[in-house]
Design a protein around this motif. Structure first.
Motif, PDB file in Angstrom:
ATOM      1  N   GLY A 137      27.016  27.362  53.919  1.00 15.31           N
ATOM      2  CA  GLY A 137      26.296  26.500  54.860  1.00 15.31           C
ATOM      3  C   GLY A 137      24.972  26.018  54.292  1.00 15.31           C
ATOM      4  O   GLY A 137      24.605  24.842  54.456  1.00 15.31           O
ATOM      5  N   ALA A 138      24.248  26.911  53.613  1.00 16.40           N
ATOM      6  CA  ALA A 138      22.935  26.551  53.068  1.00 16.40           C
ATOM      7  C   ALA A 138      23.061  25.495  51.975  1.00 16.40           C
ATOM      8  O   ALA A 138      22.283  24.526  51.938  1.00 16.40           O
ATOM      9  CB  ALA A 138      22.238  27.795  52.520  1.00 16.40           C
ATOM     10  N   VAL A 139      24.043  25.666  51.087  1.00 14.92           N
ATOM     11  CA  VAL A 139      24.239  24.694  50.003  1.00 14.92           C
ATOM     12  C   VAL A 139      24.631  23.331  50.574  1.00 14.92           C
ATOM     13  O   VAL A 139      24.121  22.289  50.150  1.00 14.92           O
ATOM     14  CB  VAL A 139      25.306  25.194  49.017  1.00 14.92           C
ATOM     15  N   THR A 140      25.531  23.333  51.542  1.00 12.21           N
ATOM     16  CA  THR A 140      25.956  22.078  52.171  1.00 12.21           C
ATOM     17  C   THR A 140      24.791  21.393  52.869  1.00 12.21           C
ATOM     18  O   THR A 140      24.605  20.174  52.763  1.00 12.21           O
ATOM     19  CB  THR A 140      27.083  22.352  53.178  1.00 12.21           C
ATOM     20  N   LEU A 141      23.984  22.183  53.578  1.00 11.82           N
ATOM     21  CA  LEU A 141      22.851  21.622  54.317  1.00 11.82           C
ATOM     22  C   LEU A 141      21.801  21.046  53.372  1.00 11.82           C
ATOM     23  O   LEU A 141      21.180  20.021  53.687  1.00 11.82           O
ATOM     24  CB  LEU A 141      22.234  22.699  55.208  1.00 11.82           C
ATOM     25  N   ILE A 142      21.605  21.665  52.224  1.00 10.84           N
ATOM     26  CA  ILE A 142      20.653  21.122  51.244  1.00 10.84           C
ATOM     27  C   ILE A 142      21.119  19.748  50.753  1.00 10.84           C
ATOM     28  O   ILE A 142      20.323  18.818  50.594  1.00 10.84           O
ATOM     29  CB  ILE A 142      20.471  22.097  50.062  1.00 10.84           C
ATOM     30  N   GLY A 143      22.413  19.610  50.524  1.00  9.79           N
ATOM     31  CA  GLY A 143      22.944  18.306  50.130  1.00  9.79           C
ATOM     32  C   GLY A 143      22.696  17.248  51.189  1.00  9.79           C
ATOM     33  O   GLY A 143      22.308  16.108  50.884  1.00  9.79           O
ATOM     34  N   ILE A 144      22.901  17.608  52.469  1.00  7.52           N
ATOM     35  CA  ILE A 144      22.641  16.681  53.579  1.00  7.52           C
ATOM     36  C   ILE A 144      21.155  16.360  53.663  1.00  7.52           C
ATOM     37  O   ILE A 144      20.761  15.208  53.911  1.00  7.52           O
ATOM     38  CB  ILE A 144      23.157  17.302  54.892  1.00  7.52           C
ATOM     39  N   LEU A 145      20.304  17.380  53.443  1.00  6.58           N
ATOM     40  CA  LEU A 145      18.854  17.172  53.470  1.00  6.58           C
ATOM     41  C   LEU A 145      18.428  16.149  52.423  1.00  6.58           C
ATOM     42  O   LEU A 145      17.612  15.255  52.716  1.00  6.58           O
ATOM     43  CB  LEU A 145      18.145  18.503  53.221  1.00  6.58           C
ATOM     44  N   ILE A 146      18.964  16.261  51.222  1.00  5.59           N
ATOM     45  CA  ILE A 146      18.585  15.340  50.148  1.00  5.59           C
ATOM     46  C   ILE A 146      18.928  13.899  50.529  1.00  5.59           C
ATOM     47  O   ILE A 146      18.129  12.977  50.322  1.00  5.59           O
ATOM     48  CB  ILE A 146      19.280  15.737  48.839  1.00  5.59           C
ATOM     49  N   ILE A 147      20.099  13.697  51.107  1.00  6.95           N
ATOM     50  CA  ILE A 147      20.502  12.353  51.532  1.00  6.95           C
ATOM     51  C   ILE A 147      19.532  11.807  52.567  1.00  6.95           C
ATOM     52  O   ILE A 147      19.100  10.645  52.498  1.00  6.95           O
ATOM     53  CB  ILE A 147      21.931  12.377  52.103  1.00  6.95           C
ATOM     54  N   CYS A 148      19.162  12.644  53.546  1.00  7.71           N
ATOM     55  CA  CYS A 148      18.248  12.204  54.606  1.00  7.71           C
ATOM     56  C   CYS A 148      16.852  11.931  54.059  1.00  7.71           C
ATOM     57  O   CYS A 148      16.154  11.024  54.541  1.00  7.71           O
ATOM     58  CB  CYS A 148      18.185  13.249  55.716  1.00  7.71           C
ATOM     59  N   LEU A 149      16.407  12.708  53.071  1.00  7.02           N
ATOM     60  CA  LEU A 149      15.086  12.487  52.486  1.00  7.02           C
ATOM     61  C   LEU A 149      15.042  11.189  51.685  1.00  7.02           C
ATOM     62  O   LEU A 149      14.022  10.494  51.670  1.00  7.02           O
ATOM     63  CB  LEU A 149      14.696  13.663  51.591  1.00  7.02           C
ATOM     64  N   VAL A 150      16.117  10.865  51.012  1.00  7.00           N
ATOM     65  CA  VAL A 150      16.167   9.603  50.266  1.00  7.00           C
ATOM     66  C   VAL A 150      16.033   8.435  51.231  1.00  7.00           C
ATOM     67  O   VAL A 150      15.330   7.463  50.951  1.00  7.00           O
ATOM     68  CB  VAL A 150      17.460   9.508  49.439  1.00  7.00           C
ATOM     69  N   GLY A 151      16.712   8.514  52.392  1.00  2.63           N
ATOM     70  CA  GLY A 151      16.504   7.485  53.400  1.00  2.63           C
ATOM     71  C   GLY A 151      17.777   6.932  53.998  1.00  2.63           C
ATOM     72  O   GLY A 151      18.896   7.352  53.661  1.00  2.63           O
ATOM     73  N   ALA A 152      17.592   5.968  54.898  1.00  4.54           N
ATOM     74  CA  ALA A 152      18.712   5.381  55.627  1.00  4.54           C
ATOM     75  C   ALA A 152      19.675   4.650  54.706  1.00  4.54           C
ATOM     76  O   ALA A 152      20.876   4.578  54.991  1.00  4.54           O
ATOM     77  CB  ALA A 152      18.189   4.434  56.704  1.00  4.54           C
ATOM     78  N   GLY A 153      19.178   4.088  53.605  1.00  2.43           N
ATOM     79  CA  GLY A 153      20.060   3.412  52.663  1.00  2.43           C
ATOM     80  C   GLY A 153      21.059   4.366  52.047  1.00  2.43           C
ATOM     81  O   GLY A 153      22.264   4.066  51.971  1.00  2.43           O
ATOM     82  N   ALA A 154      20.584   5.549  51.613  1.00  3.40           N
ATOM     83  CA  ALA A 154      21.472   6.564  51.049  1.00  3.40           C
ATOM     84  C   ALA A 154      22.427   7.090  52.120  1.00  3.40           C
ATOM     85  O   ALA A 154      23.602   7.364  51.843  1.00  3.40           O
ATOM     86  CB  ALA A 154      20.659   7.711  50.466  1.00  3.40           C
TER      87      ALA A 154
END
Length: 414
Positions: free
Chosen positions: A184-201
């Motif tokens: 769960g933690a690894v998956t959530l970190i991947g989702i976090l990175i996408i959200c930090l990059v922004g709405a385009g990502a």
């Protein structure tokens, strides 16, 4: 009186006119018109006009239709759709579907009327409610929206972890409490990175997941339509059979897993109704849409129409091809009758991850909008955003921490 952009200062009588456009509880506001600009009020009661920080320019398809489609088609489509038909029968299953969609369609029409009748900024449904009913109602409902999105993301990630425990995947990876937390933690970190990059990502990731999901859905649908009886080692799968269809027309409520009272129309409706929701996923992206006034109504209602049609087709296919016992007793019946188990597994994973992604990026934008209105003390720093794209990165990180804490429960039925 309207001023120009780029630093013109308005004083005196202009202040009373522009005062009406202030956001609730702040010294910042918006002048509605052709050239929308932010205003600042300094200590001498002069008003400085500044260029508005624009967000992204997502289309109705990328910014509303795809997120709504992904949010409505959650993992429950693959794991509980057959169970609903087995319990309620085809007749009541269609009634449940119609009731659920009537509720969300009325909500969508109300939301569309507000969205198409004025300027919509970031915050989605919260922004619309706060500007229609006032800041007090808006703040209370906004916090509820925020908590609901956080809980939704936790639930979807726990569903993703739970799916890793099904065969044959469970034969290849270790399963224990701490391994589940790690997944769960690894998956959530991947989702976090996408959200930090922004709405385009987010939009680019969402379209990839959307394509995978539809391949999985159509693969499952095609398997039920064209795979002959006996192709699988599944006696409950009869392929096209009128006897099976007649048996599945009426309800056959079974006892709950704890051996207590039987299921009922109400309990089955409670399980299915979350699959009708997800209509706020597009509205949550309001600040990133090129034209939210038309994108939110068009994208949301189109997603509802497509998903309603698909649900009906799947209900009829399951009633024609799988026995009532098979539908009730086997949550993974869609995977078991599929021509290849990986088709449905990919759908479960893509739906879970997309819903978790939608909820994280949506919750951060709700928190950003609530913070900017400064109705709730001490949280205004959550309204800080990036210069490019107006991305609420502080709100994203805070939401990520809450979701990670929730994953420690490791219990989807809590």
């Amino acid at each position: 009186k309207k001023g120009k952009m780029d630093g013109e200062t308005l004083k005196g009588e202009d202040y009373s006119l522009l005062e009406k456009e202030k956001n609730y509880g702040t010294n910042d506001g918006l002048i509605e018109g052709e050239n929308d600009v932010d205003i600042e009020i300094d200590e001498s009661n002069s008003i400085e006009l500044l260029k508005e920080n624009k967000g992204n320019n997502l289309s109705a398809f990328m910014g509303v239709f795809v997120p709504c489609n992904l949010a409505i088609f959650g993992a429950i489509v693959f794991e509980r759709l057959g169970w609903v038909v087995g319990q309620a029968g085809l007749g009541l299953a269609v009634v449940i579907l119609v009731i659920g969609y009537v509720v969300v369609t009325i909500t969508s029409l109300s939301m569309s009327a507000i969205a198409s009748n004025g300027k919509i900024k970031g915050g989605g449904a919260y922004y619309m409610i706060s500007r229609s009913l006032g800041p007090s109602w808006g703040a209370s409902i906004g916090i509820l929206f925020y908590v609901a999105n956080i809980c939704g993301s936790i639930t979807q990630l726990l569903g993703f972890i739970e799916a890793l425990g099904f065969a044959p995947i469970s034969n290849w990876i270790p399963n224990s409490y701490w391994y589940n937390i790690l997944y769960g933690a690894v998956t959530l970190i991947g989702i976090l990175i996408i959200c930090l990059v922004g709405a385009g990502a987010f939009a680019k990731t969402a379209i990839i997941i959307w394509v995978v999901m539809w391949i999985s859905l159509l693969g499952a649908l095609g398997s039920m339509m064209f795979v002959p009886s006996g192709f699988h080692d599944q006696p409950e799968f009869t392929s096209w059979n009128t006897t099976t269809f007649v048996d599945n027309l009426g309800p056959s409520f079974s006892n709950l897993p704890d051996g207590g009272s039987s299921n009922s129309f109400t309990s089955v409706f409670a399980v299915f109704f979350p699959t009708c929701t997800g209509i706020m996923a597009g509205a949550n992206m309001s600040g990133d849409l090129a034209n939210p006034g038309t994108a939110i109504p068009g994208g949301t209602l189109s997603a509802l129409g497509i998903t309603f049609t698909f649900y009906n087709i799947m209900f009829f296919l399951m009633a024609f091809t799988v026995t009532s016992f098979g539908l009730q007793s086997n949550y993974m019946i869609m995977q078991d009758v599929s021509i290849w188990w990986g088709i449905v597994a990919a759908g479960i994973f893509s739906c879970s991850l997309s819903s978790a992604l939608n909820n994280l990026i949506g919750s951060s934008r709700i928190l950003q909008a609530v913070a900017r209105d400064d109705v709730i003390p001490k949280i205004k720093f959550f309204g800080i955003s990036s210069k490019k794209g107006d991305e609420p990165r502080i709100a994203v990180v805070f939401s990520y921490i809450l979701i990670q804490i929730g994953l420690f429960t490791n219990q989807m039925n809590l």
